[in-house]
Write an enzyme that holds these catalytic residues in place. Structure first.
Site, PDB file in Angstrom:
ATOM      1  N   GLY A  21      -2.552  -6.783   4.164  1.00 18.24           N
ATOM      2  CA  GLY A  21      -1.467  -6.632   5.122  1.00 18.24           C
ATOM      3  C   GLY A  21      -1.966  -6.177   6.480  1.00 18.24           C
ATOM      4  O   GLY A  21      -1.526  -6.675   7.521  1.00 18.24           O
ATOM      5  N   THR A  22      -2.888  -5.221   6.481  1.00 11.41           N
ATOM      6  CA  THR A  22      -3.369  -4.673   7.757  1.00 11.41           C
ATOM      7  C   THR A  22      -4.000  -5.774   8.611  1.00 11.41           C
ATOM      8  O   THR A  22      -3.730  -5.879   9.813  1.00 11.41           O
ATOM      9  CB  THR A  22      -4.390  -3.545   7.492  1.00 11.41           C
ATOM     10  OG1 THR A  22      -3.762  -2.554   6.687  1.00 11.41           O
ATOM     11  CG2 THR A  22      -4.879  -2.913   8.784  1.00 11.41           C
TER      12      THR A  22
ATOM     13  N   SER B 130       1.043  -8.616   1.585  1.00 13.77           N
ATOM     14  CA  SER B 130      -0.122  -8.013   0.936  1.00 13.77           C
ATOM     15  C   SER B 130       0.022  -8.152  -0.574  1.00 13.77           C
ATOM     16  O   SER B 130       1.073  -7.813  -1.132  1.00 13.77           O
ATOM     17  CB  SER B 130      -0.196  -6.533   1.315  1.00 13.77           C
ATOM     18  OG  SER B 130      -1.238  -5.906   0.603  1.00 13.77           O
TER      19      SER B 130
ATOM     20  N   CYS C 202      -2.975   9.958   4.717  1.00 17.16           N
ATOM     21  CA  CYS C 202      -3.990   9.229   5.473  1.00 17.16           C
ATOM     22  C   CYS C 202      -5.171   8.976   4.548  1.00 17.16           C
ATOM     23  O   CYS C 202      -5.214   9.445   3.417  1.00 17.16           O
ATOM     24  CB  CYS C 202      -4.379   9.964   6.743  1.00 17.16           C
ATOM     25  SG  CYS C 202      -5.002  11.604   6.465  1.00 17.16           S
TER      26      CYS C 202
ATOM     27  N   HIS D 142      -1.459  -6.571  -3.133  1.00 19.19           N
ATOM     28  CA  HIS D 142      -1.504  -5.439  -4.068  1.00 19.19           C
ATOM     29  C   HIS D 142      -0.206  -4.659  -4.152  1.00 19.19           C
ATOM     30  O   HIS D 142      -0.084  -3.741  -4.961  1.00 19.19           O
ATOM     31  CB  HIS D 142      -2.697  -4.519  -3.762  1.00 19.19           C
ATOM     32  CG  HIS D 142      -2.545  -3.632  -2.562  1.00 19.19           C
ATOM     33  ND1 HIS D 142      -2.308  -2.293  -2.680  1.00 19.19           N
ATOM     34  CD2 HIS D 142      -2.617  -3.886  -1.237  1.00 19.19           C
ATOM     35  CE1 HIS D 142      -2.246  -1.750  -1.461  1.00 19.19           C
ATOM     36  NE2 HIS D 142      -2.432  -2.697  -0.571  1.00 19.19           N
TER      37      HIS D 142
HETATM   38  N1  PLP Z   1       2.544  -2.359   5.937  1.00 17.13           N
HETATM   39  C1  PLP Z   1       3.189  -1.593   5.049  1.00 17.13           C
HETATM   40  C2  PLP Z   1       4.664  -1.398   5.195  1.00 17.13           C
HETATM   41  C3  PLP Z   1       2.490  -0.993   4.003  1.00 17.13           C
HETATM   42  O1  PLP Z   1       3.136  -0.223   3.128  1.00 17.13           O
HETATM   43  C4  PLP Z   1       1.088  -1.220   3.908  1.00 17.13           C
HETATM   44  C5  PLP Z   1       0.291  -0.551   2.847  1.00 17.13           C
HETATM   45  O2  PLP Z   1       0.512   0.583   2.503  1.00 17.13           O
HETATM   46  C6  PLP Z   1       0.469  -2.041   4.849  1.00 17.13           C
HETATM   47  C7  PLP Z   1       1.233  -2.593   5.850  1.00 17.13           C
HETATM   48  C8  PLP Z   1      -0.999  -2.341   4.782  1.00 17.13           C
HETATM   49  O3  PLP Z   1      -1.269  -3.281   3.759  1.00 17.13           O
HETATM   50  P1  PLP Z   1      -2.737  -3.395   3.138  1.00 17.13           P
HETATM   51  O4  PLP Z   1      -2.930  -2.209   2.264  1.00 17.13           O
HETATM   52  O5  PLP Z   1      -2.718  -4.682   2.358  1.00 17.13           O
HETATM   53  O6  PLP Z   1      -3.692  -3.473   4.277  1.00 17.13           O
END
Ligand code: PLP
Length: 363
Positions: A71-72, A187, A306, A189
């Site tokens: 996701g990031t 994402s 964090c 996971h």
């Molecule tokens: N956006 C949201 C709302 C999330 O909860 C998370 C993960 O905790 C992310 C983005 C980031 O996703 P990833 O862990 O796949 O990088």
């Protein structure tokens, strides 16, 4: 050893059997999807069938899917690679309760306020869009409170202003319909797939330039050999469906019991995901609550953890105007596998903790 109950599915949720099997099968393939020999072609066929599965899940064409490392990365790609016209990055407007993946994706993003339930201030968005078109990032659902944003209204405002909409659907995907947006981040996971893989859904591939260029993979949008086992697991996970109504009923039953013991449910009046509850206990630091519950065998998290594992006061709850109470809430997150017995055990443990510790709560 005492059995432990996992109620932190918004952080990550177990890899499903189907996803695990797909990962293992893909690990047995030798071949880079870019290679022209038989092994490469087999790997490419698996990659493209996984792309079809994710595209089907998202209701888009395969060419609209860009696989990423999660996701990031999907968010960072859209935040930095989206283009309205010409080579310059558009301004970025972001909701104040966005995940740090959005808040940290770029310097100098303009924050959009939310109301006491965590819903985006549409008037502030309309005003911010007046100056010139922008890329607007508003999440589908919040990772700490589960609050669902009014994305149809957000999308209408962004469209009217000639901007682009990026939706972080990392928590929402699989639990509710995906929105209509220019970019949607997913994402694996969070929905039964493995960690380290995700996707950016791109409505118009012409509106995105690569940030990580390399070998031109993902139709030039994301260089680097794709994580094929992860992608195969992701595709298997999105093909599964779950009974979210039953999960929502469990979450509501839990909240009702805890409220009788003094709990505050943050974002309660807003539409929310079936899975997430932000539970405040007045006067008790979130870190203390998490540690006490952990000693009792329950794995939950504070609003925001964090990477160092330290608990910070929640920027989400602070943006909702909670003041010091922003540091006094835990997040409990369920999955379709969470049982009534687990909810009962957690409720009993929470009520006992509140009776021992709560000052404004259940003293
Ligand atoms: N956006 C949201 C709302 C999330 O909860 C998370 C993960 O905790 C992310 C983005 C980031 O996703 P990833 O862990 O796949 O990088």
């Amino acid at each position: 050893m005492k059995s432990r109950i996992y109620l932190d599915h918004a952080a990550t949720t177990p890899v499903s059997d189907a996803a695990r099997a797909a990962v293992v099968k893909a690990l047995g393939l030798t071949g880079n999807p870019s290679s022209v020999h038989g092994g490469g072609r087999a790997a490419n066929a698996l990659l493209e069938s996984a792309r079809d599965a994710v595209a089907h899940f998202a209701g888009v064409a395969a060419e609209n899917i860009v696989f990423t490392s999660g996701g990031t990365e999907a968010i960072a790609l859209a935040a930095n690679g989206a283009r309205l016209s010409g080579p310059v990055r558009p301004r970025l407007l972001v909701g104040a309760t966005e995940h740090s993946a959005v808040l940290q994706a770029r310097d100098h993003a303009q924050l959009l306020p939310v109301d006491g339930d965590g819903l985006i201030d549409l008037a502030a968005l309309a005003a911010a869009l007046k100056d010139c078109p922008a890329l607007v990032a508003v999440q589908a659902a919040n990772n700490e409170t589960g609050v669902i944003q009014p994305l149809e209204k957000v999308a209408a405002l962004v469209r009217e202003a000639g901007g682009l909409l990026l939706v972080d659907a990392v928590q929402a995907a699989g639990k509710m319909a995906l929105p209509d947006a220019d970019f949607i981040a997913l994402s694996a996971h969070k929905l039964g797939g493995p960690p380290g893989v995700g996707a950016l859904i791109v409505r118009d591939p012409e509106s995105l330039i690569a940030i990580q260029r390399g070998g031109g993979q993902e139709r030039g949008h994301r260089g680097g050999t794709p994580n094929l086992p992860g992608i195969a697991g992701f595709a298997a996970a999105v093909a599964e469906s779950h009974d979210w109504t039953a999960v929502a009923a469990r979450r509501i039953a839990l909240e009702t019991r805890l409220k009788a013991g003094g709990a505050l449910i943050h974002g309660e009046a807003a539409p929310r995901l079936p899975t997430i509850s932000s539970i405040g206990l007045g006067g008790v630091a979130a870190s203390t609550q998490v540690m006490m519950l952990d000693l009792d065998g329950f794995m939950v998290s504070a609003g925001a953890a964090c990477s160092s594992g330290k608990v910070k006061s929640s920027h989400v709850l602070a943006a909702m105007g909670l003041g010091p109470a922003a540091g006094e809430a835990i997040r409990v997150s369920l999955s379709p596998a969470t049982t009534d017995a687990e909810i009962d055990a957690f409720a009993a443990a929470w009520l006992a903790m509140a009776a021992r510790l709560g000052r404004k709560g259940a003293a």
